[in-house]
Scaffold this active site. Structure first.
Site, PDB file in Angstrom:
ATOM      1  N   ILE A 198       0.823  -1.201   0.000  1.00  0.00           N
ATOM      2  CA  ILE A 198       0.000   0.000   0.000  1.00  0.00           C
ATOM      3  C   ILE A 198       0.857   1.251   0.000  1.00  0.00           C
ATOM      4  CG2 ILE A 198      -0.268   0.221   2.507  1.00  0.00           C
ATOM      5  CD1 ILE A 198      -3.009   0.739  -0.182  1.00  0.00           C
ATOM      6  N   ARG A 239      12.949  -2.358   7.379  1.00  0.00           N
ATOM      7  CA  ARG A 239      14.069  -3.295   7.427  1.00  0.00           C
ATOM      8  C   ARG A 239      14.263  -3.984   6.082  1.00  0.00           C
ATOM      9  NH1 ARG A 239      11.640  -3.801  12.494  1.00  0.00           N
ATOM     10  NH2 ARG A 239      13.042  -3.348  14.249  1.00  0.00           N
ATOM     11  N   LYS A 281      -5.171   3.157   7.873  1.00  0.00           N
ATOM     12  CA  LYS A 281      -6.268   2.442   8.528  1.00  0.00           C
ATOM     13  C   LYS A 281      -5.914   0.967   8.729  1.00  0.00           C
ATOM     14  CE  LYS A 281      -7.665  -0.184   5.048  1.00  0.00           C
ATOM     15  NZ  LYS A 281      -7.887  -1.656   5.114  1.00  0.00           N
ATOM     16  N   ASP A 312     -10.052  -6.192   7.635  1.00  0.00           N
ATOM     17  CA  ASP A 312      -9.085  -5.269   7.043  1.00  0.00           C
ATOM     18  C   ASP A 312      -9.706  -4.542   5.846  1.00  0.00           C
ATOM     19  OD1 ASP A 312      -6.095  -4.372   6.832  1.00  0.00           O
ATOM     20  OD2 ASP A 312      -6.649  -5.008   4.812  1.00  0.00           O
TER      21      ASP A 312
END
Length: 310
Positions: free
Chosen positions: A13, A36, A89, A167
């Site tokens: 995203i 990372r 979100k 989600d």
């Protein structure tokens, strides 16, 4: 003058929406990333939030795109360092930690913004305006998509705090809480858990409307083929359908608002809103979509379904 911003959590995203939205913004310059893994070409990267905050006191804003569970520690560190925070979100893993972050931001005198990108879909405001003066009879959300297509290899969504089908479902709830002139609350739910997973793959929700309208939602992550993100409403003066996640609006079967591109304008609008919040020194931590999700886990009947394998 543009604010310098750091982007933490460089996943799908972030690459698909946040990075291009920041690049196109007149209000923000992407000054650093925190990951990372592979960062963004040409942008300084740090392996952890504390290192970035220490190295870059000139960065004023931190946008957090990492999964919900580790997000609190990142947000708390940024606020403690006096930085403004923008939250992908859902804004956190629990309501309590979201309230804690808001209190921390107020005490520190910085801005914090819980974003809901689906509220910025092309036709959401038109739907809100159309519903404003009508009596609702019924509203049904149908949110059906293929988790393998949209979340490949993202194991965190199946772990506690990952929300599972909520989600994407919380996107629908963010639209619901934006367009209804009268709030609703959850009355019952059925949550379907794969026998090998910790979060639901499907959910059926029923809401209580103060005027007796029938309000319901169906979320399912097992949909192959065509994907559906629709909201249908019947009122005393006609019917409305928001389709494609809020991109298109039909009234009594006739298209009145349309957008050909999924997510078009949603993330650029979020960054415009963040700039407004920064200019006014404000805070926007609307948690109403997340309340419905929390209530679903509190009230939901649990059903075990076939195991899910990627």
């Amino acid at each position: 003058m543009a604010w310098k911003i750091a982007l933490a959590g460089i996943g799908k995203i972030a690459r698909d929406q946040h990075v291009p939205s920041i690049a196109a913004s007149r209000d923000f310059d992407l000054a650093a990333t925190v990951t990372r893994h592979e960062g963004v070409d040409g942008v300084e990267n740090h392996a952890d939030i504390e290192a970035m905050l220490a190295a870059r006191p000139d960065i004023e804003v931190v946008s957090l795109c990492l999964p919900p569970v580790p997000r609190f520690e990142y947000a708390a560190a940024a606020i403690k360092a006096g930085r403004h925070v923008m939250l992908e979100k859902p804004p956190g893993a629990t309501l309590a930690e979201c309230h804690a972050l808001e209190a921390m931001a107020r005490n520190a005198g910085v801005s914090i913004y819980a974003t809901w990108h689906s509220r910025e879909a092309a036709s959401v405001e038109a739907a809100r305006n159309w519903l404003a003066d009508k009596r609702l009879k019924s509203l049904k959300i149908t949110w059906l998509e293929d988790v393998r297509r949209w979340h490949p290899g993202q194991e965190w969504i199946w772990e506690p705090g990952g929300l599972g089908v909520f989600d994407p479902g919380i996107n629908a709830l963010s639209i619901l809480t934006r367009i209804l002139p009268t709030p609703v609350h959850l009355a019952g739910a059925t949550l379907k858990f794969p026998e090998n997973r910790q979060t639901p793959i499907a959910a059926d929700l029923a809401f209580r409307h103060p005027d007796g309208a029938e309000v319901s939602a169906v979320f399912d992550w097992r949909k192959e083929g065509d994907q559906f993100w629709n909201i249908e409403a019947e009122t005393d003066r006609g019917t409305m359908e928001l389709s494609d996640g809020g991109a298109n609006l039909s009234i009594d079967g006739a298209m009145v608002e349309a957008s050909d591109v999924a997510l078009e304008g949603e993330y650029p609008n979020l960054y415009m809103r963040m700039a407004e919040i920064l200019r006014t020194g404000g805070i926007d931590m609307d948690l109403s979509p997340m309340v419905h999700v929390a209530d679903a886990f509190l009230l939901g009947k649990r059903e075990i379904v076939a195991p899910f394998h990627e």
